[in-house]
Motif scaffolding. Structure first.
Motif, short mmCIF file in Angstrom:
data_model
loop_
_atom_site.label_atom_id
_atom_site.label_comp_id
_atom_site.label_asym_id
_atom_site.label_seq_id
_atom_site.Cartn_x
_atom_site.Cartn_y
_atom_site.Cartn_z
N ALA A 1 -4.11 5.02 -9.62
CA ALA A 1 -3.30 4.88 -8.31
C ALA A 1 -4.11 3.51 -8.08
O ALA A 1 -3.03 1.98 -8.08
CB ALA A 1 -4.18 4.79 -6.83
N ASP A 2 -5.14 2.73 -9.04
CA ASP A 2 -5.50 1.13 -9.19
C ASP A 2 -5.51 1.16 -10.93
O ASP A 2 -4.51 0.38 -11.24
CB ASP A 2 -6.73 0.91 -9.37
CG ASP A 2 -7.36 -0.10 -9.48
OD1 ASP A 2 -5.82 -1.75 -9.38
OD2 ASP A 2 -8.66 -0.25 -9.76
N ASP B 1 -7.55 7.40 -6.96
CA ASP B 1 -6.62 7.54 -6.21
C ASP B 1 -6.88 7.02 -5.58
O ASP B 1 -7.88 5.98 -5.54
CB ASP B 1 -7.38 8.93 -6.62
CG ASP B 1 -9.49 9.23 -5.53
OD1 ASP B 1 -8.55 7.93 -4.85
OD2 ASP B 1 -9.00 10.16 -5.33
N MET B 2 -6.16 7.43 -3.96
CA MET B 2 -5.69 6.14 -3.28
C MET B 2 -7.47 5.58 -2.20
O MET B 2 -7.33 4.49 -1.62
CB MET B 2 -4.81 7.31 -2.32
CG MET B 2 -4.13 7.30 -2.79
SD MET B 2 -3.23 5.92 -2.62
CE MET B 2 -2.78 4.62 -1.97
N TYR C 1 0.89 -0.90 0.34
CA TYR C 1 -0.06 0.21 0.39
C TYR C 1 1.14 1.59 0.07
O TYR C 1 0.50 2.08 -0.46
CB TYR C 1 -0.50 -0.13 1.32
CG TYR C 1 -2.06 1.38 1.57
CD1 TYR C 1 -2.90 0.50 0.83
CD2 TYR C 1 -1.52 2.22 2.00
CE1 TYR C 1 -4.03 2.02 0.79
CE2 TYR C 1 -2.76 3.99 1.75
CZ TYR C 1 -3.61 3.27 1.39
OH TYR C 1 -5.21 4.15 1.34
N ALA D 1 -0.38 2.31 -10.42
CA ALA D 1 0.94 2.04 -9.65
C ALA D 1 0.29 1.01 -8.33
O ALA D 1 1.19 -0.07 -7.72
CB ALA D 1 -0.09 3.27 -8.60
N SER D 2 -1.29 0.08 -8.35
CA SER D 2 -1.38 -0.83 -7.71
C SER D 2 -0.79 -2.34 -8.24
O SER D 2 -0.29 -2.77 -7.35
CB SER D 2 -2.81 -0.89 -8.00
OG SER D 2 -3.45 -1.42 -9.13
N VAL E 1 1.37 7.82 -6.53
CA VAL E 1 0.49 8.65 -6.68
C VAL E 1 1.09 9.59 -6.35
O VAL E 1 0.43 10.89 -6.87
CB VAL E 1 -0.59 8.10 -5.42
CG1 VAL E 1 -1.37 9.10 -5.76
CG2 VAL E 1 -0.97 6.84 -6.26
N VAL F 1 2.36 1.78 -3.02
CA VAL F 1 0.95 2.93 -4.31
C VAL F 1 0.93 3.86 -4.27
O VAL F 1 1.20 5.28 -4.55
CB VAL F 1 0.10 1.98 -4.13
CG1 VAL F 1 -1.03 2.35 -4.86
CG2 VAL F 1 0.01 0.33 -4.13
N ALA F 2 0.75 4.33 -2.16
CA ALA F 2 1.23 6.02 -2.05
C ALA F 2 2.39 6.60 -2.69
O ALA F 2 1.89 7.49 -3.04
CB ALA F 2 0.50 6.10 -0.68
N SER G 1 0.54 6.36 -16.47
CA SER G 1 -0.66 6.68 -15.69
C SER G 1 -1.41 7.84 -16.95
O SER G 1 -0.46 8.23 -17.43
CB SER G 1 -0.97 7.28 -14.28
OG SER G 1 0.36 8.76 -14.26
N ILE H 1 -7.71 1.91 -2.72
CA ILE H 1 -7.32 1.08 -2.71
C ILE H 1 -6.99 0.21 -1.37
O ILE H 1 -7.03 1.01 -0.81
CB ILE H 1 -5.29 1.67 -2.75
CG1 ILE H 1 -5.06 2.41 -3.65
CG2 ILE H 1 -4.56 0.68 -2.60
CD1 ILE H 1 -5.13 1.85 -5.83
#
Ligand code: AHN
Ligand code: ZN
Length: 336
Positions: free
Chosen positions: A148-149, A310-311, A51, A152-153, A58, A54-55, A128, A314
């Motif tokens: 985010a998804d 966005d986050m 997590y 980045a995920s 983002v 990922v953050a 992105s 997630i």
């Protein structure tokens, strides 16, 4: 007997523990049911850590190719792979896009045990999308998404796996590729439609010009949009077409780990994604672990290509299901 077996299974699934029923003696003795716990081989995938990865991505802002955020995030990703003990190769290539814009592809590759012949390819896209064309308001459609998804995920899950690979070796060679320029396909609001394959430019390039001449992996796994709550990884069409054995292996491992509620035994549509050129150029029979929906008009989650990606979307449960499954697959793979 079968009903009793199913009943046991149901109860145990509810308890969150997966059992496999060995029923050799069922016919001779109706009351004999042997229950065997599946023992996970791989180290514990830390969803908090994934997590945070990922953050972090983002936090750079939209990773639109050519932007300062894209450059900074790319530097971060190469740094993390190196920190986690991978041999890092960056592949750069100049291309001209459908709108005439010149862009540089930056594929980021991290290899473990590069000398080993038997290899598994793990990949995700790190760029992105420059547009939010699934928004209804035109002004909003022209702004880049946080991704985010979508982006980045998958990379976050792979970074968490890389962190483990640094500490506990696997028997096979691993190549992780963070592909660039997956998500600059023509927006739905484009005035003139330019014929061409504008999605997946980074993976198209690599599939034609791999970082190692004649590169082949035993198989490949793509992670795309694995971060949203209640993700449903349907059996995507090209994955079934090109890599059905890999798909059954991965989905089978997920079921044994108790993630059958994410990895569904249900087929989804054909998705043009990074695994397509990888399959078409025979670099590795590859599957796509991707959150597909049957109740949205796009076939993806409702936040897809909107500013809601966005986050807030997630979810650690989904990161864990995808991450632990892929880890179990690679940690149980025998070297030849
Ligand atoms: C198409 O919609 C043609 N492909 C989706 C691939 C994709 C976009 N994955 C993430 N963003
Ligand atoms: Zn996308």
């Amino acid at each position: 007997m079968q009903r009793a077996g199913s009943f046991f299974l149901l109860i145990l699934l509810i308890a969150g523990v997966l059992f496999s029923i060995s029923c050799n003696s069922c016919q001779s003795n109706k009351n004999m049911v042997q229950l065997e716990l599946y023992r996970q081989i791989s180290p514990e995938f830390d969803a908090d850590s994934a997590y945070a990865f990922v953050a972090k991505q983002v936090g750079f802002g939209p990773r639109v190719p050519g932007s300062p955020a894209h450059k900074a995030c790319g530097d971060y990703l190469t740094g993390k792979l190196a920190e986690f003990g991978a041999q890092v190769i960056e592949q750069k290539a100049d291309i001209t896009h459908y709108d005439g814009e010149n862009l540089t592809i930056r594929n980021i590759i991290g290899s473990y045990y590069p000398e080993k012949e038997k290899r598994i390819l793990l990949f995700a896209h790190w760029d992105s999308r420059p547009f939010a064309d699934e928004e209804s308001v035109p002004d909003k459609q022209r702004q880049p998404i946080a991704g985010a998804d979508d982006g980045a995920s998958g990379v976050g899950v792979l970074l968490e796996i890389a962190r483990h690979l640094h500490r506990l070796p696997v028997e096979v060679g691993i190549d992780m590729i963070f592909f660039d320029l997956e998500d600059w396909g023509q927006p739905s609001f484009a005035a003139d439609w330019v014929q061409g394959d504008w999605w997946c430019l980074g993976s198209q390039y690599w599939s034609e010009q791999p970082h190692v001449a004649h590169y082949k992996a035993a198989y490949g796994i793509l992670l795309d949009m694995v971060g949203a709550a209640n993700a449903t990884f349907l059996k995507e069409g090209y994955s079934m077409k090109y890599a059905s054995e890999v798909l059954e292996k991965v989905w089978g491992v997920a079921a044994k780990l108790g993630y059958g509620n994410y990895f569904l035994s249900k087929s989804g549509g054909y998705i043009t994604d990074d695994h397509l050129p990888v399959n078409q150029h025979h670099r590795a029979p590859s599957v796509n672990i991707i959150n597909l929906k049957t109740d949205t008009h796009t076939g993806f989650a409702p936040h897809w290509h909107t500013h809601r990606d966005d986050m807030r979307n997630i979810d650690k449960g989904s990161l864990k299901a995808a991450g632990q499954t892929v880890m179990e697959v690679i940690y149980t793979e025998k070297g030849t």
